[in-house]
Each structure stands twice: as C-alpha cells, then as structure tokens.
Design a protein around this motif. Structure first.
Motif, PDB file in Angstrom:
ATOM      1  N   ALA A 144      -2.984 -16.691  -8.211  1.00 25.60           N
ATOM      2  CA  ALA A 144      -3.508 -16.835  -6.852  1.00 25.60           C
ATOM      3  C   ALA A 144      -2.352 -16.782  -5.854  1.00 25.60           C
ATOM      4  CB  ALA A 144      -4.259 -18.161  -6.724  1.00 25.60           C
ATOM      5  N   PRO A 145      -2.573 -16.208  -4.671  1.00 22.81           N
ATOM      6  CA  PRO A 145      -1.487 -16.113  -3.689  1.00 22.81           C
ATOM      7  C   PRO A 145      -1.025 -17.486  -3.239  1.00 22.81           C
ATOM      8  CG  PRO A 145      -3.589 -15.613  -2.658  1.00 22.81           C
ATOM      9  CD  PRO A 145      -3.854 -15.703  -4.134  1.00 22.81           C
ATOM     10  N   ARG A 146       0.266 -17.572  -2.942  1.00 23.72           N
ATOM     11  CA  ARG A 146       0.835 -18.831  -2.456  1.00 23.72           C
ATOM     12  C   ARG A 146       1.329 -18.652  -1.031  1.00 23.72           C
ATOM     13  NH1 ARG A 146       4.186 -21.167  -7.742  1.00 23.72           N
ATOM     14  NH2 ARG A 146       2.468 -20.882  -9.234  1.00 23.72           N
ATOM     15  N   ARG A 147       1.312 -19.719  -0.295  1.00 25.61           N
ATOM     16  CA  ARG A 147       1.715 -19.697   1.107  1.00 25.61           C
ATOM     17  C   ARG A 147       3.066 -19.017   1.267  1.00 25.61           C
ATOM     18  NH1 ARG A 147       4.979 -22.696   4.436  1.00 25.61           N
ATOM     19  NH2 ARG A 147       4.247 -23.081   6.585  1.00 25.61           N
ATOM     20  N   ALA A 148       3.206 -18.206   2.297  1.00 19.13           N
ATOM     21  CA  ALA A 148       4.463 -17.509   2.550  1.00 19.13           C
ATOM     22  C   ALA A 148       5.584 -18.514   2.801  1.00 19.13           C
ATOM     23  CB  ALA A 148       4.322 -16.588   3.754  1.00 19.13           C
ATOM     24  N   ALA A 149       6.792 -18.157   2.388  1.00 19.05           N
ATOM     25  CA  ALA A 149       7.954 -19.018   2.602  1.00 19.05           C
ATOM     26  C   ALA A 149       8.341 -19.004   4.076  1.00 19.05           C
ATOM     27  CB  ALA A 149       9.121 -18.533   1.746  1.00 19.05           C
ATOM     28  N   ASP A 150       8.869 -20.113   4.550  1.00 17.59           N
ATOM     29  CA  ASP A 150       9.348 -20.185   5.929  1.00 17.59           C
ATOM     30  C   ASP A 150      10.650 -19.407   6.069  1.00 17.59           C
ATOM     31  OD1 ASP A 150       7.216 -21.867   6.399  1.00 17.59           O
ATOM     32  OD2 ASP A 150       8.401 -23.708   6.257  1.00 17.59           O
ATOM     33  N   TRP A 151      10.989 -19.013   7.293  1.00 17.94           N
ATOM     34  CA  TRP A 151      12.260 -18.355   7.570  1.00 17.94           C
ATOM     35  C   TRP A 151      12.898 -18.972   8.800  1.00 17.94           C
ATOM     36  CZ3 TRP A 151       7.537 -15.717   7.964  1.00 17.94           C
ATOM     37  CH2 TRP A 151       7.094 -15.465   9.259  1.00 17.94           C
ATOM     38  N   ARG A 152      14.201 -18.797   8.875  1.00 20.46           N
ATOM     39  CA  ARG A 152      14.942 -19.274  10.044  1.00 20.46           C
ATOM     40  C   ARG A 152      15.218 -18.113  10.985  1.00 20.46           C
ATOM     41  NH1 ARG A 152      19.601 -23.379   7.624  1.00 20.46           N
ATOM     42  NH2 ARG A 152      18.151 -24.919   6.708  1.00 20.46           N
ATOM     43  N   GLY A 153      15.431 -18.428  12.231  1.00 19.57           N
ATOM     44  CA  GLY A 153      15.728 -17.381  13.197  1.00 19.57           C
ATOM     45  C   GLY A 153      14.487 -16.593  13.555  1.00 19.57           C
ATOM     46  N   VAL A 154      14.695 -15.388  14.053  1.00 16.34           N
ATOM     47  CA  VAL A 154      13.598 -14.536  14.506  1.00 16.34           C
ATOM     48  C   VAL A 154      13.405 -13.397  13.513  1.00 16.34           C
ATOM     49  CG1 VAL A 154      12.759 -13.035  16.341  1.00 16.34           C
ATOM     50  CG2 VAL A 154      14.045 -15.109  16.922  1.00 16.34           C
ATOM     51  N   ARG A 155      12.189 -13.255  13.015  1.00 18.29           N
ATOM     52  CA  ARG A 155      11.868 -12.192  12.063  1.00 18.29           C
ATOM     53  C   ARG A 155      11.371 -10.967  12.827  1.00 18.29           C
ATOM     54  NH1 ARG A 155      10.158 -12.250   6.494  1.00 18.29           N
ATOM     55  NH2 ARG A 155       9.093 -10.282   5.992  1.00 18.29           N
ATOM     56  N   GLN A 176       1.961  -5.429  19.475  1.00 18.50           N
ATOM     57  CA  GLN A 176       1.691  -5.351  18.046  1.00 18.50           C
ATOM     58  C   GLN A 176       2.785  -6.070  17.274  1.00 18.50           C
ATOM     59  OE1 GLN A 176       1.391  -1.080  17.517  1.00 18.50           O
ATOM     60  NE2 GLN A 176       3.568  -0.886  17.012  1.00 18.50           N
ATOM     61  N   PHE A 177       2.357  -6.774  16.239  1.00 20.94           N
ATOM     62  CA  PHE A 177       3.250  -7.534  15.368  1.00 20.94           C
ATOM     63  C   PHE A 177       2.943  -7.079  13.945  1.00 20.94           C
ATOM     64  CE2 PHE A 177       2.331  -9.840  19.180  1.00 20.94           C
ATOM     65  CZ  PHE A 177       3.529 -10.422  19.564  1.00 20.94           C
ATOM     66  N   LEU A 178       3.872  -6.378  13.342  1.00 20.10           N
ATOM     67  CA  LEU A 178       3.599  -5.684  12.088  1.00 20.10           C
ATOM     68  C   LEU A 178       4.346  -6.320  10.908  1.00 20.10           C
ATOM     69  CD1 LEU A 178       4.030  -2.023  13.425  1.00 20.10           C
ATOM     70  CD2 LEU A 178       1.966  -3.447  13.446  1.00 20.10           C
ATOM     71  N   GLY A 179       3.738  -6.225   9.735  1.00 25.19           N
ATOM     72  CA  GLY A 179       4.413  -6.636   8.506  1.00 25.19           C
ATOM     73  C   GLY A 179       4.730  -8.107   8.413  1.00 25.19           C
ATOM     74  N   ILE A 180       3.849  -8.976   8.917  1.00 27.74           N
ATOM     75  CA  ILE A 180       4.075 -10.421   8.832  1.00 27.74           C
ATOM     76  C   ILE A 180       3.552 -10.931   7.483  1.00 27.74           C
ATOM     77  CG2 ILE A 180       3.655 -12.662   9.888  1.00 27.74           C
ATOM     78  CD1 ILE A 180       2.960 -11.198  12.475  1.00 27.74           C
ATOM     79  N   PRO A 181       4.381 -11.544   6.659  1.00 31.91           N
ATOM     80  CA  PRO A 181       3.892 -12.017   5.356  1.00 31.91           C
ATOM     81  C   PRO A 181       2.946 -13.203   5.512  1.00 31.91           C
ATOM     82  CG  PRO A 181       6.165 -12.698   5.694  1.00 31.91           C
ATOM     83  CD  PRO A 181       5.828 -11.787   6.832  1.00 31.91           C
ATOM     84  N   TYR A 182       1.818 -13.145   4.799  1.00 32.99           N
ATOM     85  CA  TYR A 182       0.898 -14.280   4.786  1.00 32.99           C
ATOM     86  C   TYR A 182       0.921 -14.995   3.441  1.00 32.99           C
ATOM     87  CZ  TYR A 182      -2.422 -11.221   2.269  1.00 32.99           C
ATOM     88  OH  TYR A 182      -3.033 -10.387   1.360  1.00 32.99           O
ATOM     89  N   ALA A 183       1.657 -14.440   2.477  1.00 29.05           N
ATOM     90  CA  ALA A 183       1.775 -15.048   1.147  1.00 29.05           C
ATOM     91  C   ALA A 183       3.093 -14.620   0.536  1.00 29.05           C
ATOM     92  CB  ALA A 183       0.610 -14.630   0.255  1.00 29.05           C
ATOM     93  N   GLN A 184       3.518 -15.349  -0.480  1.00 35.12           N
ATOM     94  CA  GLN A 184       4.733 -14.978  -1.187  1.00 35.12           C
ATOM     95  C   GLN A 184       4.524 -13.681  -1.968  1.00 35.12           C
ATOM     96  OE1 GLN A 184       6.560 -18.136  -3.533  1.00 35.12           O
ATOM     97  NE2 GLN A 184       5.665 -19.701  -2.194  1.00 35.12           N
ATOM     98  N   SER A 185       5.611 -13.029  -2.293  1.00 30.08           N
ATOM     99  CA  SER A 185       5.536 -11.805  -3.083  1.00 30.08           C
ATOM    100  C   SER A 185       4.916 -12.105  -4.442  1.00 30.08           C
ATOM    101  CB  SER A 185       6.941 -11.220  -3.270  1.00 30.08           C
ATOM    102  OG  SER A 185       6.904 -10.123  -4.148  1.00 30.08           O
ATOM    103  N   PRO A 186       3.816 -11.430  -4.816  1.00 29.66           N
ATOM    104  CA  PRO A 186       3.138 -11.725  -6.101  1.00 29.66           C
ATOM    105  C   PRO A 186       3.799 -11.003  -7.266  1.00 29.66           C
ATOM    106  CG  PRO A 186       1.930 -10.046  -4.926  1.00 29.66           C
ATOM    107  CD  PRO A 186       3.110 -10.402  -4.039  1.00 29.66           C
ATOM    108  N   THR A 187       5.061 -11.275  -7.473  1.00 31.59           N
ATOM    109  CA  THR A 187       5.829 -10.590  -8.513  1.00 31.59           C
ATOM    110  C   THR A 187       6.313 -11.593  -9.560  1.00 31.59           C
ATOM    111  OG1 THR A 187       7.822 -10.809  -7.165  1.00 31.59           O
ATOM    112  CG2 THR A 187       6.582  -8.752  -6.962  1.00 31.59           C
TER     113      THR A 187
END
Length: 547
Positions: free
Chosen positions: A85-96, A67-78
């Motif tokens: 409209a939702p925007r593509r999630a930001a990339d991250w470095r390393g292992v999330r 199981q892989f939980l809490g993976i963002p599919y869009a940026q925070s809508p704040t």
C-alpha cells in the motif's frame, strides 16, 4: 465474454485517459496550441510558492493560471514497497521545484504521443495541480474553489496524468484540477498470496487524501471534490464508488465511457491464479515466496513478461477490504457511496476499436468475413443474433456494422445498466456524446480513410487539451463545447448539470432511462430521449450480460 476482452486488450491505446470533467461556460476559439510557458508577471512570485504538508513547492505561471507539476503524494513504491500500500510522501526541506512533470509510471510502448519507448520508472506517484489565475493560498474558506480530481485511462496498462492538460478547463470553469499518476499493469494490479492486488485503487485513494490535506493551500475546497475519469479511469471511479475506503474522499463523481464489463473486476481466486501464472513466467514458482521473488526483479523484466496482456489480466480484485463486492452489486445493494454521479458514453464508441482490429492493418472487414467476426467476438449464439440486429444493408461498410455492435455491447448498454443501478443509491445524471462531426482525437491517424464519428474519447476534445493540443473546432462545435462546459461546470460546482438555454441533464430518479444527447445545432442540438436503449439494441446485450 473472453472474445471481446481480447479485442479490448488489442486496442489498449484507445483507452488512454483523457477524461471528461467540466470545462467552462465561455470557451474561447479553440486553436491548435500547447501549454503556455511560464511567464514572469509582477506580483506572481509569492503566489507560485505553496506550502504543502510535506514542504514548500514552487509552481509556474502560464497564460491560463498556475500549474504545479510532479508533486509526490506517496513514497516511491520500489524495493520492499513494491506491491505494498502507498505510504505518505517524505517531507523535504527548502523549496521543491514543481515546474516539470514527474516520470511516467512503468509501462510498455504503444503509438500514442509520448509512448514510443518503454518506461521503466516506478517512482511516479505524483499529482499535478492546475488553478485559475486568481486563486491563492490566502483565499478565504468561502472563496475556495471546487476541485476536480482526474484519473487517467489506458486500459489499466498505459497512460499518464499528462495525457490531458486541463489548464484552460480550470480557468474557464473557475475550478482547480488535479491529475493523478498511479501504478498500472502488473505494478498496480498483480494479486498474489499475501498481497491485496488493488494497488492502483490504493494509490488513487492516497492521492485523494493528499488533496483533502493540501488543496486548501492552492485555493481549493477540500469539501467539494469531484472524482472523474474516462475509459479505464472511469472504471476506476466505479470502483472507488464501491470501495468502503473511498467514502468521504469525494462529494461527486463523473464516469465517462467507464462502465464497460459492468465496472467488474476479478474474484480473489481468479486474480491469484492469474498472478501466480505471471510469477512463473519470471521464474518465481513458489506461491509462498512469489511476491518477494518478484520484488527482486528489475522493472524491465516485469514489463517484458507483461507484454501481450491486457484488461482481462490487470483489473481490480474483488472480495477483499478494498473492494468487498463487485461495483454493480454495491450500487444495487446500497453499499456504494451515495454521492451524485454523472455517467455517460459516446454514441459511436466501437468505431476506433473496429479500425484497430481491421483497417489499421490493411485488412478491412469484408461482407463475407462479417458473420465470423461477430461470432468470434460474441460467441455463436449472440453473434448470430447480432447479425440480424446489425445487418450490412444498414451500414456503409462492414467495419461500421461491426463497430456498432461492439460499441453497444461494451459501452453504450453497460452505461445504461449502470444508470439503473446507480440510481438505487443516489442521484445519477445521464448523457450521450453524439456529435458525429467531432474532430479526430489526437492519437488517431489524421489521414485514415475511416469515419470515426463520435467514437471513444471524442468528447475529450470538447473539454480538455489531449496531449496538450487544443482541437480545431468550427463555430457549431465551439458552441457545443460551451454547452458541455456549462453542464460539467455546474455539476462540479454542486448543482444538477445544466447549461443556459439547454435542457437539463436527466436525473435517473425522476426520468429513468432518459438520456441527454449532446449534438451540434445543425445535427439536432442537445435533446433528452428515452430511446437510447432501443437505438443500441440493449435488450440483446442486456440479456447476453445476464441483466
């Protein structure tokens, strides 16, 4: 009808998402249990690292798979992105880390497990991915598994993707399940001048795009995605079938108890009027700047203003790019996606609503009050007709009679109408879950002096682990769960819904009006019938709906 919409709002907690999807052909004994804890197994470390388009995630091994939980599919809508409209999630470095659920989407309290406090977090656009043990990102294309994407329910104002745990389902069906969080309530459906109002639908579509781009890395087949949901989640599936932007994002759909109000939404004019009235409650009185004014308000203030509102306030807006016409019209006019659909309801949908309207408050419906309850719910003319169709002499309690009328009006007959409409744009398979011996759904009071029967969400006990808890099923119920698993699994894998030794789920093209009733063996077993509409008095309710 506005009377019935108010009742639906009053029992929003019963619409919590716990959807129907397809468990597997070999159910094991269902004992009360919770999600398996991560385990260290030889050779598992590599398979728990998956590279997505945004970066690498590390999941967990459980007794059921991965199981892989809490993976963002869009940026925070704040901030400025609230009501955008939702925007593509930001990339991250390393292992999330992907071993814990993300936050609940902002919502008010109710008494289902996990909802005793108000949730004010808006950074919640995540998916959870559950896979069987053997899948890996190196799986060949031919070996990739079909995918079920689940939309939770909750009357569009509550609920969370974690409300069902489908890890056992994924293992038994040899499929991958993705559960989706999306904006709800005012955050997901508010319509103002200059906004679309359909942010929940846009979030779901963004999640489906994330699946299309990333599910192959988890061992899934992006070309074999089934979109499913129960209650408000099932209604969202209706909307996605009717949305031009939803085309091509899934190859099949499952609607469970989701056709209420004929899958309908508000017109643009209605939605803007409601939205501006809501904005005025928060001091944002200028229509031209209402959206910007509300974006400056804290989430808690918006939730506080939202209290007491429900499905008649927060639903899709019809008439724009996301949903040009009502789903019912899209189905009959050929404007909807032509993918196979599995659609159904439970036989006693209204029982939980009747309980929450009367018995839950120590105010059981009496024989004297019964006629007024019907006219209050359905109006004088239809209420009087309902009194003749649902006489108290047929039922053990007035509350059960009321429940039958309400469930037939709101769920059973709309589901059958949806079958007829859906059949005009493609294949549709129809079922009715009718096991009145069903264990109580996890959020229902286990000691209530009330027969809930095959009420709203009862079928979920046979498919998933609502709130992470496996229902206690006896031998006959386990056999029915095995059969239901086979029906759902065969559909997810691309065939007509079928189960070994059982009748095939009827296709409305070749057998219009015929429904597969799902029951335990001692109650008659699974059987196809063309009498469902008659049993639910659908001539009355279809006429009331103008069908």
């Amino acid at each position: 009808m506005s009377h019935a919409r108010r009742l639906l709002r009053a029992v929003r907690w019963t619409l919590i998402p716990v959807t129907v999807t397809a468990l597997a052909v070999a159910f094991t004994s269902a004992q009360a249990s919770t999600v398996g804890h991560p385990q260290s197994t030889a050779g598992s470390a590599h398979s728990l690292l998956v590279r997505t388009a945004n970066g690498v995630v590390r999941g967990a091994a459980t007794t059921e798979g991965r199981q892989f939980l809490g993976i963002p599919y869009a940026q925070s809508p704040t901030g400025a992105l609230r009501w955008q409209a939702p925007r593509r999630a930001a990339d991250w470095r390393g292992v999330r880390d992907a071993t814990e659920y993300g936050d609940y989407c902002a919502q008010n309290t109710y008494w289902a497990p996990g909802y005793s406090t108000q949730h004010t977090t808006e950074d919640c656009l995540d998916v959870n991915v559950y896979t069987p043990p053997a899948t890996s990102r190196t799986a060949s294309l031919a070996a990739r598994l079909p995918v079920l994407v689940w939309i939770h329910g909750g009357a569009n104002i509550g609920g969370d993707a974690r409300d069902i745990v489908p890890d056992t389902f994924a293992r038994r069906t040899n499929s991958i399940v993705v559960t989706v969080d999306y904006r709800i309530g005012a955050f997901g459906f508010l319509t103002l001048p200059g906004t679309t109002g359909n942010f929940a639908l846009l979030d779901q579509q963004q999640a489906l795009r994330w699946v299309r781009s990333n599910i192959g890395a988890f061992g899934g087949d992006a070309g074999r995605v089934t979109l499913a949901g129960q209650s408000a989640g099932g209604s969202a599936v209706c909307a996605q079938l009717a949305s031009p932007a939803g085309r091509g994002l899934f190859r099949a759909a499952i609607i469970e108890s989701g056709a209420y109000f004929d899958c309908g939404g508000s017109t643009r004019a209605q939605a803007e009027t409601t939205g501006l009235a809501f904005a005025k409650k928060l001091g944002c009185t200028d229509a031209a700047t209402a959206a910007a004014c509300l974006r400056a308000k804290p989430a808690k203030a918006i939730l506080d203003a939202q209290n007491g509102t429900g499905p008649e306030t927060w639903n899709p807006t019809v008439g724009g790019r996301e949903l040009p016409v009502q789903p019912a019209e899209a189905f009959t006019s050929g404007q909807a996606s032509r993918v196979p659909v599995m659609n159904g309801a439970t036989s006693d949908e209204g029982l939980v609503f009747a309980y929450d309207s009367f018995d839950r408050w120590g105010n059981a419906l009496t024989a004297d009050a019964y006629p007024k309850a019907l006219t209050s719910a359905f109006g004088d003319t239809i209420g009087a007709k309902a009194l003749a169709r649902y006489p108290l002499s047929t039922y053990e309690r007035p509350g059960y009679a009321y429940a039958a009328a309400y469930g037939d009006y709101l769920f059973a007959c709309p589901a059958l109408r949806a079958d007829t409409r859906l059949a005009q744009r493609g294949r549709v398979y129809s079922y009715e879950f009718a096991d009145r011996t069903s264990p109580l759904f996890a959020s229902l009071p286990q000691d209530a002096d009330f027969d809930f029967g095959a009420t709203h969400a009862a079928e979920l006990n046979y498919l998933f682990k609502p709130y992470g808890i496996s229902a206690r099923l006896d031998a006959e119920q386990r056999a029915l769960a095995d059969q239901m698993t086979a029906y759902w699994a065969s559909f997810i894998h691309g065939s007509a819904p079928s189960a070994p030794g059982q009748p095939v789920m009827p296709d409305q093209k070749s057998a219009p009006g015929t429904v597969l009733q799902l029951r335990t063996a001692s109650r008659g077993g699974n059987s196809a019938t063309s009498e469902t509409g008659k049993a639910h008095n659908c001539d009355l309710w279809d006429a009331a709906a103008g069908s």
